[in-house]
Design an enzyme around this catalytic site. Structure first.
Site, PDB file in Angstrom:
ATOM      1  N   LYS A  82       0.838  -1.202   0.000  1.00 35.24           N
ATOM      2  CA  LYS A  82       0.000   0.000   0.000  1.00 35.24           C
ATOM      3  C   LYS A  82       0.874   1.255   0.000  1.00 35.24           C
ATOM      4  O   LYS A  82       0.581   2.227  -0.677  1.00 35.24           O
ATOM      5  CB  LYS A  82      -0.937   0.021   1.214  1.00 35.24           C
ATOM      6  CG  LYS A  82      -2.026  -1.022   1.139  1.00 35.24           C
ATOM      7  CD  LYS A  82      -3.331  -0.500   1.660  1.00 35.24           C
ATOM      8  CE  LYS A  82      -4.388  -1.471   1.785  1.00 35.24           C
ATOM      9  NZ  LYS A  82      -5.165  -2.231   1.123  1.00 35.24           N
ATOM     10  N   LYS A 118      -3.557 -10.759  -7.790  1.00 35.52           N
ATOM     11  CA  LYS A 118      -4.472 -11.626  -7.037  1.00 35.52           C
ATOM     12  C   LYS A 118      -5.930 -11.233  -7.303  1.00 35.52           C
ATOM     13  O   LYS A 118      -6.221 -10.041  -7.428  1.00 35.52           O
ATOM     14  CB  LYS A 118      -4.163 -11.441  -5.540  1.00 35.52           C
ATOM     15  CG  LYS A 118      -4.816 -12.450  -4.631  1.00 35.52           C
ATOM     16  CD  LYS A 118      -4.585 -12.108  -3.161  1.00 35.52           C
ATOM     17  CE  LYS A 118      -5.700 -11.224  -2.632  1.00 35.52           C
ATOM     18  NZ  LYS A 118      -5.863 -11.240  -1.177  1.00 35.52           N
ATOM     19  N   LYS A 135     -11.368  -9.004  -3.595  1.00 33.63           N
ATOM     20  CA  LYS A 135     -12.726  -8.480  -3.514  1.00 33.63           C
ATOM     21  C   LYS A 135     -12.799  -6.971  -3.377  1.00 33.63           C
ATOM     22  O   LYS A 135     -13.798  -6.368  -3.720  1.00 33.63           O
ATOM     23  CB  LYS A 135     -13.500  -9.158  -2.377  1.00 33.63           C
ATOM     24  CG  LYS A 135     -12.985  -8.870  -0.984  1.00 33.63           C
ATOM     25  CD  LYS A 135     -13.992  -9.372   0.034  1.00 33.63           C
ATOM     26  CE  LYS A 135     -13.420 -10.399   0.975  1.00 33.63           C
ATOM     27  NZ  LYS A 135     -12.369  -9.864   1.875  1.00 33.63           N
TER      28      LYS A 135
HETATM   29  P1  ATP Z   1      -9.174  -7.650   0.211  1.00 29.87           P
HETATM   30  O1  ATP Z   1      -9.305  -7.491  -1.260  1.00 29.87           O
HETATM   31  O2  ATP Z   1     -10.055  -6.756   0.983  1.00 29.87           O
HETATM   32  O3  ATP Z   1      -7.748  -7.666   0.688  1.00 29.87           O
HETATM   33  P2  ATP Z   1      -9.383 -10.447  -0.090  1.00 29.87           P
HETATM   34  O4  ATP Z   1     -10.391 -10.874  -1.064  1.00 29.87           O
HETATM   35  O5  ATP Z   1      -7.954 -10.491  -0.461  1.00 29.87           O
HETATM   36  O6  ATP Z   1      -9.747  -9.055   0.502  1.00 29.87           O
HETATM   37  P3  ATP Z   1      -9.378 -11.448   2.597  1.00 29.87           P
HETATM   38  O7  ATP Z   1     -10.565 -11.170   3.398  1.00 29.87           O
HETATM   39  O8  ATP Z   1      -8.132 -10.708   2.888  1.00 29.87           O
HETATM   40  O9  ATP Z   1      -9.701 -11.391   1.073  1.00 29.87           O
HETATM   41  O10 ATP Z   1      -9.061 -12.988   2.637  1.00 29.87           O
HETATM   42  C1  ATP Z   1      -9.838 -13.989   3.186  1.00 29.87           C
HETATM   43  C2  ATP Z   1      -9.151 -15.291   2.927  1.00 29.87           C
HETATM   44  O11 ATP Z   1      -9.257 -15.610   1.537  1.00 29.87           O
HETATM   45  C3  ATP Z   1      -7.650 -15.274   3.243  1.00 29.87           C
HETATM   46  O12 ATP Z   1      -7.288 -16.512   3.802  1.00 29.87           O
HETATM   47  C4  ATP Z   1      -7.021 -15.071   1.913  1.00 29.87           C
HETATM   48  O13 ATP Z   1      -5.704 -15.545   1.862  1.00 29.87           O
HETATM   49  C5  ATP Z   1      -7.973 -15.845   1.011  1.00 29.87           C
HETATM   50  N1  ATP Z   1      -7.934 -15.294  -0.342  1.00 29.87           N
HETATM   51  C6  ATP Z   1      -8.309 -14.049  -0.720  1.00 29.87           C
HETATM   52  N2  ATP Z   1      -8.152 -13.871  -2.033  1.00 29.87           N
HETATM   53  C7  ATP Z   1      -7.642 -15.043  -2.507  1.00 29.87           C
HETATM   54  C8  ATP Z   1      -7.249 -15.488  -3.801  1.00 29.87           C
HETATM   55  N3  ATP Z   1      -7.329 -14.703  -4.848  1.00 29.87           N
HETATM   56  N4  ATP Z   1      -6.788 -16.752  -3.915  1.00 29.87           N
HETATM   57  C9  ATP Z   1      -6.709 -17.565  -2.847  1.00 29.87           C
HETATM   58  N5  ATP Z   1      -7.046 -17.203  -1.594  1.00 29.87           N
HETATM   59  C10 ATP Z   1      -7.513 -15.963  -1.419  1.00 29.87           C
END
Ligand code: ATP
Ligand code: LTN
Length: 329
Positions: free
Chosen positions: A111, A193, A196
């Site tokens: 960030k 990645k 969301k």
């Molecule tokens: P943000 O975009 O707000 O960072 P995020 O979608 O990355 O959110 P988190 O809430 O941080 O999701 O993650 C929840 C769980 O889902 C964590 O264990 C994270 O590692 C997993 N996760 C999130 N995105 C992925 C992805 N693209 N592939 C595999 N695992 C994921």
């Protein structure tokens, strides 16, 4: 029975990445471990959230936990903010975390590198709160996607530091990262990645996406000029990502999918990936509808919070006594 704990932030609608990298595994583990799964709504507000959207995302996330197969009889499902002990332990652990350690956290560094403005102090200390989430419950294992491994490692360091400085108090947790599907990539940019909270990300499949929309996203996923369905993350990141998605949802090994598609085109391959994804989403969405129409959510959260609070409270009291801020027996 060993204990396992994990959480997901309701910072947007849950994605296929969350399902494959996290949720699906929680469901598989709940028979083998004593499972604690929570919604990390405190972590979520380390970045500003529109309150109306947050309320919706929060409720949807719980409904999706249940729709994906988390069973409240087997897993303790709760909201992070319902257990105040967790945040209090978070503060105490922040006082045992060095600035240098937090400075090294990749999620924070990314960030800063992107020169994002308005990075909050909450975001900076977030890994210490995450450590408290884990250590409050003596979790042996923490299943996470690839990006969260570093945070679990900090939780280990903090547990060991506290145990050495005072006396054995915390179980030292271990991260569990799945071999396939730990990092599902964006369909429009397979070097990033699937996330969301990335608003510009058209390459993200949401669990509540209309099936036609999800299919379209897969059919227009970025691929390459090689023209062969092969697992090669460096030269064919888009195809490799689709292979991971398909393999983790269908259970068919990647090698076997590659063999089946020898000499066949990307269109045909994508169509089958879309079929598998839509089948998964369809099942989840049908259950989600049922849950939203019932009044099960409140009951699940209340039961979960009561069970979680009991454990976290005992741990917090123990910690406070060891530190010296609590003198009552
Ligand atoms: P943000 O975009 O707000 O960072 P995020 O979608 O990355 O959110 P988190 O809430 O941080 O999701 O993650 C929840 C769980 O889902 C964590 O264990 C994270 O590692 C997993 N996760 C999130 N995105 C992925 C992805 N693209 N592939 C595999 N695992 C994921
Ligand atoms: N930081 C995690 C969510 C999270 C978590 C946790 C995961 C908060 N506390 C404790 C595992 C254990 C994330 O962004 N995915």
């Amino acid at each position: 029975m060993k204990r396992m704990l994990s959480g997901i932030k309701p910072s947007g609608q849950l994605t296929l990445g969350n399902y494959i990298g996290a949720l699906r595994n929680f469901v598989a583990y709940q028979d083998e471990y004593e499972m604690f799964v929570f919604i990390a709504n405190l972590h979520c507000v380390t970045v500003y959230q529109d309150p109306k959207e947050l309320r919706k995302n929060l409720k949807d996330a719980i409904a999706l936990y249940l729709a994906c197969g988390l069973d409240p009889q087997k897993s303790c499902i709760f909201l992070q903010s319902d257990v105040m002990e967790q945040a209090q332990l978070g503060f105490l652990l922040t006082c045992n975390t060095y600035m240098g350690e937090l400075n090294r956290m990749t999620q924070y560094k990314d960030k800063v590198a992107k020169q994002e403005t308005n990075i909050t102090a909450g975001l900076f200390v977030y890994p210490s709160l995450m450590a408290a989430d884990i250590l409050a419950y003596d979790a042996d294992y923490v299943p996470v996607g690839d990006d969260q491994k570093q945070h679990v490692e900090l939780a280990r360091d903090l547990a060991e530091r506290f145990n050495n400085r005072y006396s054995p108090t915390f179980v030292v947790p271990e991260p569990v990262v799945a071999k396939v599907g730990a990092r599902i990539m964006s369909l429009s940019d397979p070097t990033k990645k699937m996330s969301k909270s990335d608003e510009t990300n058209k390459g993200c499949i949401y669990l509540l996406d209309d099936l036609a929309v999800a299919r379209k996203k897969i059919m227009s996923a970025v691929t390459d000029m090689v023209g062969a369905v092969q697992y090669d993350k460096v030269n064919q990141p888009g195809i490799s990502n689709l292979l991971e998605i398909m393999s983790s949802l269908s259970g068919e090994p990647i090698d076997s999918i590659v063999t089946r598609f020898e000499g066949k085109g990307y269109g045909e391959f994508k169509k089958e990936v879309a079929d598998v994804v839509c089948e998964t989403l369809g099942t989840i969405q049908a259950k989600y509808q049922e849950i939203m129409e019932s009044d099960i959510i409140e009951k699940v959260l209340e039961d979960g919070a009561n069970k979680a609070r009991y454990i976290a409270h005992k741990k917090l009291m123990k910690v406070q006594k060891k530190i010296g801020i609590e003198i009552r027996k």
